[in-house]
Design a protein around this motif. Structure first.
Motif, short mmCIF file in Angstrom:
data_model
loop_
_atom_site.label_atom_id
_atom_site.label_comp_id
_atom_site.label_asym_id
_atom_site.label_seq_id
_atom_site.Cartn_x
_atom_site.Cartn_y
_atom_site.Cartn_z
N GLY A 60 0.71 -1.33 0.02
CA GLY A 60 0.10 0.10 -0.09
C GLY A 60 0.86 1.18 0.12
N ALA A 61 0.38 2.20 0.30
CA ALA A 61 0.94 3.61 0.34
C ALA A 61 1.41 4.22 1.74
N ARG A 62 0.75 3.87 2.78
CA ARG A 62 0.78 4.52 4.11
C ARG A 62 1.71 3.61 4.97
N PRO A 63 2.78 4.28 5.35
CA PRO A 63 4.04 3.67 5.72
C PRO A 63 3.76 3.32 7.35
N VAL A 64 4.33 2.01 7.65
CA VAL A 64 4.37 1.59 9.34
C VAL A 64 5.68 1.36 9.55
N ARG A 65 6.15 2.07 10.46
CA ARG A 65 7.58 2.04 10.96
C ARG A 65 7.69 1.43 12.50
N TYR A 66 8.71 0.62 12.63
CA TYR A 66 8.89 0.11 13.79
C TYR A 66 10.51 0.03 14.08
N LEU A 67 10.78 0.17 15.47
CA LEU A 67 12.09 0.04 15.95
C LEU A 67 12.43 -1.20 16.53
N VAL A 68 13.48 -2.00 16.05
CA VAL A 68 13.84 -3.29 16.53
C VAL A 68 14.80 -3.12 17.90
N ILE A 69 14.24 -3.73 19.15
CA ILE A 69 14.76 -3.81 20.29
C ILE A 69 15.58 -5.16 20.48
N PRO A 70 16.57 -5.37 21.18
CA PRO A 70 17.71 -4.28 20.86
C PRO A 70 18.36 -4.09 19.55
N ASN A 71 18.45 -4.97 18.54
CA ASN A 71 18.93 -4.77 17.29
C ASN A 71 18.19 -5.98 16.45
N ALA A 72 18.72 -5.84 15.01
CA ALA A 72 18.08 -6.77 14.03
C ALA A 72 18.68 -8.15 14.43
N ARG A 73 20.00 -8.30 14.91
CA ARG A 73 20.60 -9.42 15.13
C ARG A 73 20.08 -10.06 16.36
N LYS A 74 19.58 -9.52 17.28
CA LYS A 74 19.16 -10.04 18.61
C LYS A 74 17.72 -9.54 18.82
N PRO A 75 16.78 -9.64 18.00
CA PRO A 75 15.68 -8.93 18.25
C PRO A 75 14.72 -9.53 19.45
N ARG A 76 14.10 -8.66 20.15
CA ARG A 76 13.35 -9.19 21.33
C ARG A 76 11.86 -8.66 21.01
N LEU A 77 12.01 -7.22 20.65
CA LEU A 77 10.49 -6.67 20.25
C LEU A 77 10.66 -5.53 19.48
N LEU A 78 9.54 -5.36 18.67
CA LEU A 78 9.43 -4.56 17.75
C LEU A 78 8.45 -3.29 18.33
N VAL A 79 8.97 -1.97 18.29
CA VAL A 79 8.22 -1.04 18.85
C VAL A 79 7.78 0.08 18.02
N PRO A 80 6.74 0.69 18.20
CA PRO A 80 6.34 1.79 17.23
C PRO A 80 7.75 2.93 17.32
N ASP A 81 8.07 3.38 16.24
CA ASP A 81 9.26 4.38 16.03
C ASP A 81 8.65 5.85 16.68
N ASP A 82 8.30 5.85 18.08
CA ASP A 82 7.73 7.15 18.51
C ASP A 82 8.31 6.98 19.87
N ARG A 83 9.26 7.83 20.38
CA ARG A 83 9.82 7.75 21.55
C ARG A 83 8.88 7.48 22.99
N ARG A 84 7.88 8.08 23.07
CA ARG A 84 7.03 8.01 24.26
C ARG A 84 6.32 6.74 24.19
N VAL A 85 5.83 6.18 23.14
CA VAL A 85 5.06 5.00 23.00
C VAL A 85 6.03 3.79 23.00
N ALA A 86 7.28 3.97 22.47
CA ALA A 86 8.44 2.84 22.36
C ALA A 86 8.99 2.61 23.87
N ALA A 87 8.88 3.97 24.53
CA ALA A 87 9.55 3.58 25.96
C ALA A 87 8.66 2.72 27.01
N ALA A 88 7.13 3.16 26.70
CA ALA A 88 6.24 2.48 27.48
C ALA A 88 6.22 1.00 27.04
N ALA A 89 6.19 0.97 25.70
CA ALA A 89 6.05 -0.60 25.20
C ALA A 89 7.34 -1.30 25.93
#
Length: 401
Positions: free
Chosen positions: A35-64
């Motif tokens: 589609g056209a509308r992007p969805v962005r995730y931050l990989v915690i802690p990194n792509a080699r050892k992923p544990r969590l995908l969180v929204p790329d939004d500081r406040r929401v990501a920290a809470a997640a």
């Protein structure tokens, strides 16, 4: 037949590699199409050892990250808190560099959940260890970062069955009037395409912790054991034995299954006239599926809840999971569990020597049968290769009866 010789082959990929591979799989399920509308995730802690995908939004990501799960060790808590601090202060751009951007079609999991639970939800995605029963588990947050609920998706035959089973279990235990155990409520159960969806309320894991004493924990487990009623009788005349034999028959074609059936039959003969008490068990009461707070013991992940099993299984399972984390080897943890069984089962009223032996060994048979039925070794589960830890100890203990 030696269970060591007939065990599945050793795992071919390590857990980190399998988690990294899972990211592409799970995102393809949650965000199909283009589609056209992007969805962005931050990989915690990194792509080699992923544990969590969180929204790329500081406040929401920290809470997640802060509220998704409670680490089991001091070092893990320190690492978690460091990630939260980096997200809150804006240093995440330096420390957390791996981001994913997708452009899915309109029919995404976000859209489905929004239709049923309200617009504005933000999702974080748990990347769990390789297991046959691994499934997408989502934390649902509002734009302010408050955790509202958790959602599970059953995406294959086994996980669809487990998601349906958990929905039914939460209905049962939720209506049982438990006073010591707090369970999630069902907010939504339905289907998104071919996937089973279960949304459950978030238990308040952020409340001040009160580590449950051993008596308090056993009392909570006993409350669950009694929630659907109890019965007493011989093993060979019980519904539990009939169900266990059917499960063992279903895996008898596997070498491990054949060894388990032989062991179970020997246990049944040794049980003789011993009286067992039967009740319900959570099915996976482990340290990471619970938390103690002032208002009770919070317990989640009820997908393995089963009535009509020997009372005390939950106490044995919790002790084994603790032991596996602390012992030099999983096999040693099994031996230590059997040795500690008299003390572990005492709070459940299991005091007769034969009843203690039979209950402990039946628990190991039950757990091993689950692993073989679910094909955990083939899925890459760390403890899926039963011949490397559980089967040798179990067979030796059964032969000593």
């Amino acid at each position: 037949m030696s269970p060591i010789k007939t065990a599945p082959a050793a795992l071919k990929a390590d857990d980190e590699q399998l988690r990294a591979q899972y990211i592409e799989e799970v995102l393809g399920l949650l965000y199909p199409g283009q589609g056209a509308r992007p969805v962005r995730y931050l990989v915690i802690p990194n792509a080699r050892k992923p544990r969590l995908l969180v929204p790329d939004d500081r406040r929401v990501a920290a809470a997640a990250v802060r509220r998704y799960a409670e680490p089991q060790s001091r070092l893990a808590r320190l690492k978690r808190d460091a990630v939260v601090a980096a997200l809150r202060t804006g240093l995440s751009g330096l420390l957390l560099r791996d981001r994913l951007t997708l452009s899915p079609a309109e029919d995404t999991i976000d859209a489905y959940l929004g239709r049923h639970l309200g617009a504005g939800l933000r999702l974080s995605v748990h990347i769990g260890p390789a297991r046959a029963n691994r499934k997408p588990v989502l934390q649902l947050l509002d734009p302010a970062g408050r955790t509202l609920a958790f959602a599970k998706l059953g995406t294959a035959a086994l996980t669809r069955e487990l998601v349906r089973a958990e929905a039914a279990a939460l209905g049962t235990v939720g209506a049982a009037g438990l006073t010591q155990v707090r369970v999630p409520g069902v907010l939504h159960a339905g289907q998104w395409g071919e996937h089973e969806v279960l949304v459950q309320s978030a238990l308040p894991v952020w409340e001040p912790r009160v580590a449950p004493t051993a008596p308090r924990l056993a009392s909570a487990m006993l409350e669950v054991a009694r929630c659907c009623g109890t019965s007493q009788g011989r093993l060979d005349g019980s519904g539990y034995w009939a169900r266990l034999r059917a499960r063992l028959d279903a895996v008898a074609g596997h070498a491990e299954g054949a060894a388990l059936r032989t062991a179970a039959e020997r246990i049944a003969r040794a049980a003789g006239d011993v009286q067992l008490h039967f009740g319900s068990w959570h099915g996976d009461w482990s340290p990471w599926n619970m938390a103690g707070v002032a208002s009770g013991v919070l317990v989640w992940d009820w997908e393995r809840f089963t009535p009509g099993v020997p009372i005390g299984f939950d106490g044995l399972h919790h002790a084994l999971q603790l032991g596996i984390g602390r012992s030099p080897s999983a096999g040693q943890a099994v031996n230590e569990l059997v040795a500690a069984a008299p003390d572990l089962l005492l709070p459940f009223g299991v005091v007769h020597r034969q009843a203690v032996e039979v209950t402990a060994l039946l628990y190991l048979i039950d757990l091993a049968t689950r692993y073989v039925t679910d094909r955990q070794a083939e899925a890459g589960a760390r403890l899926g290769v039963l011949g490397s830890w559980l089967l040798p100890v179990l067979v030796a203990r059964v032969e000593a009866l």
